[in-house]
Scaffold this motif. Structure first.
Motif, PDB file in Angstrom:
ATOM      1  N   SER A 265      44.075  43.180  62.676  1.00 56.44           N
ATOM      2  CA  SER A 265      44.734  44.451  62.449  1.00 56.44           C
ATOM      3  C   SER A 265      45.714  44.294  61.301  1.00 56.44           C
ATOM      4  CB  SER A 265      45.396  45.236  63.383  1.00 56.44           C
ATOM      5  OG  SER A 265      46.648  44.351  63.907  1.00 56.44           O
ATOM      6  N   VAL A 266      46.326  43.239  61.279  1.00 57.30           N
ATOM      7  CA  VAL A 266      47.429  42.978  60.025  1.00 57.30           C
ATOM      8  C   VAL A 266      46.677  42.555  58.780  1.00 57.30           C
ATOM      9  CG1 VAL A 266      49.258  41.481  59.390  1.00 57.30           C
ATOM     10  CG2 VAL A 266      49.313  42.276  61.656  1.00 57.30           C
ATOM     11  N   SER A 267      45.643  41.956  58.989  1.00 52.91           N
ATOM     12  CA  SER A 267      44.947  41.432  57.761  1.00 52.91           C
ATOM     13  C   SER A 267      44.147  42.269  57.056  1.00 52.91           C
ATOM     14  CB  SER A 267      44.259  40.039  58.198  1.00 52.91           C
ATOM     15  OG  SER A 267      43.200  40.228  58.996  1.00 52.91           O
ATOM     16  N   VAL A 268      43.727  43.503  57.448  1.00 48.77           N
ATOM     17  CA  VAL A 268      42.902  44.420  56.876  1.00 48.77           C
ATOM     18  C   VAL A 268      43.011  44.595  55.428  1.00 48.77           C
ATOM     19  CG1 VAL A 268      41.866  46.625  56.797  1.00 48.77           C
ATOM     20  CG2 VAL A 268      41.912  45.346  59.020  1.00 48.77           C
ATOM     21  N   PRO A 269      44.252  44.750  54.969  1.00 42.16           N
ATOM     22  CA  PRO A 269      44.593  45.254  53.662  1.00 42.16           C
ATOM     23  C   PRO A 269      44.575  43.923  52.718  1.00 42.16           C
ATOM     24  CG  PRO A 269      46.381  46.069  55.001  1.00 42.16           C
ATOM     25  CD  PRO A 269      45.551  45.383  55.849  1.00 42.16           C
ATOM     26  N   GLY A 270      44.591  42.635  53.192  1.00 40.99           N
ATOM     27  CA  GLY A 270      44.541  41.496  52.443  1.00 40.99           C
ATOM     28  C   GLY A 270      42.979  41.386  52.248  1.00 40.99           C
ATOM     29  N   PHE A 271      42.359  41.394  53.237  1.00 40.57           N
ATOM     30  CA  PHE A 271      40.754  41.040  53.258  1.00 40.57           C
ATOM     31  C   PHE A 271      40.253  42.064  52.309  1.00 40.57           C
ATOM     32  CE2 PHE A 271      40.987  39.241  57.627  1.00 40.57           C
ATOM     33  CZ  PHE A 271      41.106  37.886  57.160  1.00 40.57           C
ATOM     34  N   CYS A 272      40.371  43.333  52.390  1.00 34.43           N
ATOM     35  CA  CYS A 272      39.894  44.312  51.581  1.00 34.43           C
ATOM     36  C   CYS A 272      40.009  44.077  49.877  1.00 34.43           C
ATOM     37  CB  CYS A 272      40.149  45.638  51.879  1.00 34.43           C
ATOM     38  SG  CYS A 272      39.597  46.015  53.592  1.00 34.43           S
ATOM     39  N   ALA A 273      41.439  43.706  49.713  1.00 35.34           N
ATOM     40  CA  ALA A 273      41.743  43.089  48.323  1.00 35.34           C
ATOM     41  C   ALA A 273      40.825  41.950  48.041  1.00 35.34           C
ATOM     42  CB  ALA A 273      43.241  43.037  48.406  1.00 35.34           C
ATOM     43  N   ASN A 274      40.711  40.885  48.990  1.00 36.78           N
ATOM     44  CA  ASN A 274      39.861  39.763  48.411  1.00 36.78           C
ATOM     45  C   ASN A 274      38.805  40.223  48.113  1.00 36.78           C
ATOM     46  OD1 ASN A 274      42.244  38.242  48.602  1.00 36.78           O
ATOM     47  ND2 ASN A 274      41.959  37.625  50.900  1.00 36.78           N
ATOM     48  N   ILE A 275      38.169  40.845  48.939  1.00 33.90           N
ATOM     49  CA  ILE A 275      36.794  41.468  48.605  1.00 33.90           C
ATOM     50  C   ILE A 275      36.413  42.244  47.487  1.00 33.90           C
ATOM     51  CG2 ILE A 275      34.879  42.945  49.656  1.00 33.90           C
ATOM     52  CD1 ILE A 275      35.845  42.647  52.384  1.00 33.90           C
ATOM     53  N   MET A 276      37.559  43.023  47.165  1.00 41.62           N
ATOM     54  CA  MET A 276      37.208  43.606  45.772  1.00 41.62           C
ATOM     55  C   MET A 276      37.551  42.717  44.692  1.00 41.62           C
ATOM     56  SD  MET A 276      39.325  47.321  46.520  1.00 41.62           S
ATOM     57  CE  MET A 276      38.713  48.044  45.063  1.00 41.62           C
ATOM     58  N   PHE A 277      38.527  41.669  44.923  1.00 39.60           N
ATOM     59  CA  PHE A 277      38.584  40.734  43.976  1.00 39.60           C
ATOM     60  C   PHE A 277      37.300  39.765  43.630  1.00 39.60           C
ATOM     61  CE2 PHE A 277      39.642  36.112  43.732  1.00 39.60           C
ATOM     62  CZ  PHE A 277      40.415  36.161  42.198  1.00 39.60           C
ATOM     63  N   LEU A 278      36.737  39.379  44.686  1.00 40.41           N
ATOM     64  CA  LEU A 278      35.602  38.597  44.656  1.00 40.41           C
ATOM     65  C   LEU A 278      34.334  39.263  43.940  1.00 40.41           C
ATOM     66  CD1 LEU A 278      35.637  36.716  48.148  1.00 40.41           C
ATOM     67  CD2 LEU A 278      36.236  35.921  45.967  1.00 40.41           C
ATOM     68  N   ILE A 279      34.288  40.580  44.306  1.00 44.02           N
ATOM     69  CA  ILE A 279      33.072  41.538  43.598  1.00 44.02           C
ATOM     70  C   ILE A 279      33.445  41.356  42.030  1.00 44.02           C
ATOM     71  CG2 ILE A 279      32.176  43.826  43.468  1.00 44.02           C
ATOM     72  CD1 ILE A 279      32.511  43.956  46.278  1.00 44.02           C
ATOM     73  N   LYS A 280      34.592  41.710  41.717  1.00 39.65           N
ATOM     74  CA  LYS A 280      34.997  41.679  40.197  1.00 39.65           C
ATOM     75  C   LYS A 280      34.793  40.370  39.583  1.00 39.65           C
ATOM     76  CE  LYS A 280      38.973  43.911  40.965  1.00 39.65           C
ATOM     77  NZ  LYS A 280      40.482  44.624  40.785  1.00 39.65           N
ATOM     78  N   GLU A 281      35.131  39.315  40.174  1.00 42.56           N
ATOM     79  CA  GLU A 281      34.916  38.131  39.731  1.00 42.56           C
ATOM     80  C   GLU A 281      33.267  37.750  39.296  1.00 42.56           C
ATOM     81  OE1 GLU A 281      37.132  35.218  39.152  1.00 42.56           O
ATOM     82  OE2 GLU A 281      38.273  37.157  38.668  1.00 42.56           O
ATOM     83  N   THR A 282      32.372  38.355  40.100  1.00 41.18           N
ATOM     84  CA  THR A 282      30.921  38.128  39.958  1.00 41.18           C
ATOM     85  C   THR A 282      30.769  38.495  38.407  1.00 41.18           C
ATOM     86  OG1 THR A 282      30.351  40.670  40.385  1.00 41.18           O
ATOM     87  CG2 THR A 282      30.180  38.912  42.057  1.00 41.18           C
ATOM     88  N   SER A 283      31.746  39.138  37.550  1.00 43.80           N
ATOM     89  CA  SER A 283      31.292  39.200  36.104  1.00 43.80           C
ATOM     90  C   SER A 283      31.112  38.186  35.302  1.00 43.80           C
ATOM     91  CB  SER A 283      32.566  40.275  35.792  1.00 43.80           C
ATOM     92  OG  SER A 283      33.795  39.620  35.584  1.00 43.80           O
ATOM     93  N   VAL A 284      31.395  36.760  35.808  1.00 48.20           N
ATOM     94  CA  VAL A 284      31.565  35.760  34.893  1.00 48.20           C
ATOM     95  C   VAL A 284      30.071  34.872  35.194  1.00 48.20           C
ATOM     96  CG1 VAL A 284      34.153  35.382  35.054  1.00 48.20           C
ATOM     97  CG2 VAL A 284      32.682  34.183  36.583  1.00 48.20           C
ATOM     98  N   PHE A 285      29.288  35.718  36.274  1.00 47.45           N
ATOM     99  CA  PHE A 285      27.992  35.065  36.575  1.00 47.45           C
ATOM    100  C   PHE A 285      27.133  34.641  35.450  1.00 47.45           C
ATOM    101  CE2 PHE A 285      28.163  36.164  41.399  1.00 47.45           C
ATOM    102  CZ  PHE A 285      29.145  35.095  41.411  1.00 47.45           C
ATOM    103  N   SER A 286      27.288  35.811  34.368  1.00 48.16           N
ATOM    104  CA  SER A 286      26.095  35.494  33.358  1.00 48.16           C
ATOM    105  C   SER A 286      26.170  34.365  32.539  1.00 48.16           C
ATOM    106  CB  SER A 286      26.492  36.831  32.139  1.00 48.16           C
ATOM    107  OG  SER A 286      27.826  36.648  31.880  1.00 48.16           O
ATOM    108  N   ILE A 287      27.485  33.468  32.601  1.00 42.33           N
ATOM    109  CA  ILE A 287      27.549  32.155  31.921  1.00 42.33           C
ATOM    110  C   ILE A 287      26.732  30.976  32.491  1.00 42.33           C
ATOM    111  CG2 ILE A 287      29.912  32.582  31.130  1.00 42.33           C
ATOM    112  CD1 ILE A 287      29.818  30.169  33.647  1.00 42.33           C
ATOM    113  N   VAL A 288      26.204  31.271  33.565  1.00 44.17           N
ATOM    114  CA  VAL A 288      25.144  30.341  34.147  1.00 44.17           C
ATOM    115  C   VAL A 288      23.873  31.018  34.074  1.00 44.17           C
ATOM    116  CG1 VAL A 288      26.735  29.076  35.441  1.00 44.17           C
ATOM    117  CG2 VAL A 288      25.920  30.894  36.550  1.00 44.17           C
ATOM    118  N   ALA A 289      23.458  31.858  33.187  1.00 42.81           N
ATOM    119  CA  ALA A 289      22.402  32.629  33.124  1.00 42.81           C
ATOM    120  C   ALA A 289      21.735  33.361  34.256  1.00 42.81           C
ATOM    121  CB  ALA A 289      21.096  31.465  32.850  1.00 42.81           C
TER     122      ALA A 289
END
Length: 219
Positions: free
Chosen positions: A141-165
């Motif tokens: 219950s305490v960690s929900v905001p942190g987990f959601c922020a991490n999930i959004m961060f990781l989805i945005k990090e997928t923007s670098v996947f193009s460098i490995v074709a």
């Protein structure tokens, strides 16, 4: 703005968004597993693994995903380990996300007071039962905001996947810009695609946080 061009290439972005989402979901789920394991190791101070986990967390959090992907895609083959683009993306996202999930898990676990743990043990619960019935429900219950922020961060990090074709959203946008010189249209669709992927998560995270906050105070 060429709206006819936008209409023609929307299916390409839809396919790329679906691929991006699948990779992100796989990486995030594995990140949860890695993060929980590492958090428990550090929480219980397991002697043999604590230093290894600490080193992993520091290495992962202090190196960019771009460098990690370069290492997996270009350096590993020189060691005799050849990974596909998909495997590199999932492993890289898991390696990065696991450390962030670990920090969220661990900080949440430490918010549970020692008095509650001792009370559970005095009632005859095992340490595993104390973790399952006392510590984890409160920590989640305490960690929900942190987990959601991490999930959004990781989805945005997928923007670098193009460098490995990997033919993700960024790859499609760069490809269209290079072929047709439609920079404004390609970048507009790229921004809209990420917005569509991230907006539901943002809304759901706000809803879950409010619900858990009300439950915590008995409202």
């Amino acid at each position: 703005m060429d709206f006819e061009f936008i209409k023609q290439v929307i299916p390409l972005y839809a396919q790329a968004a679906w691929l991006t989402l699948r990779i992100a979901v796989a990486g995030i789920l594995l990140s949860f597993a890695v993060g929980l394991f590492c958090a428990l190791v550090r929480y219980y101070k397991v002697p043999a693994l604590r230093r290894i986990v600490s080193f992993y967390v520091e290495l992962s959090r202090n190196t960019p995903l771009l460098i990690q992907l370069f290492f997996l895609y270009f350096a590993f083959p020189n060691m005799g380990i050849k990974l596909s683009s998909l495997q590199c993306c999932v492993i890289g996202l898991t390696f990065l996300g696991g450390s962030y999930m670990e920090e969220t898990f661990r900080s949440s676990l430490e918010t549970v007071s020692g008095v509650q743990i001792e009370s559970g043990l005095c009632l005859g619960l095992t340490r595993a039962q104390v973790m399952r019935w006392i510590i984890l429900p409160q920590a989640v219950s305490v960690s929900v905001p942190g987990f959601c922020a991490n999930i959004m961060f990781l989805i945005k990090e997928t923007s670098v996947f193009s460098i490995v074709a990997m033919a993700d959203l960024m790859y499609v946008a760069k490809d269209l810009i290079g072929l047709y010189y439609k920079t404004d249209e390609a970048l507009l669709l790229l921004a809209v695609s990420y917005f569509i992927l991230l907006l539901p998560i943002s809304v759901l995270s706000s809803f879950a946080e409010r619900r858990l906050r009300h439950a915590q105070f008995g409202s």
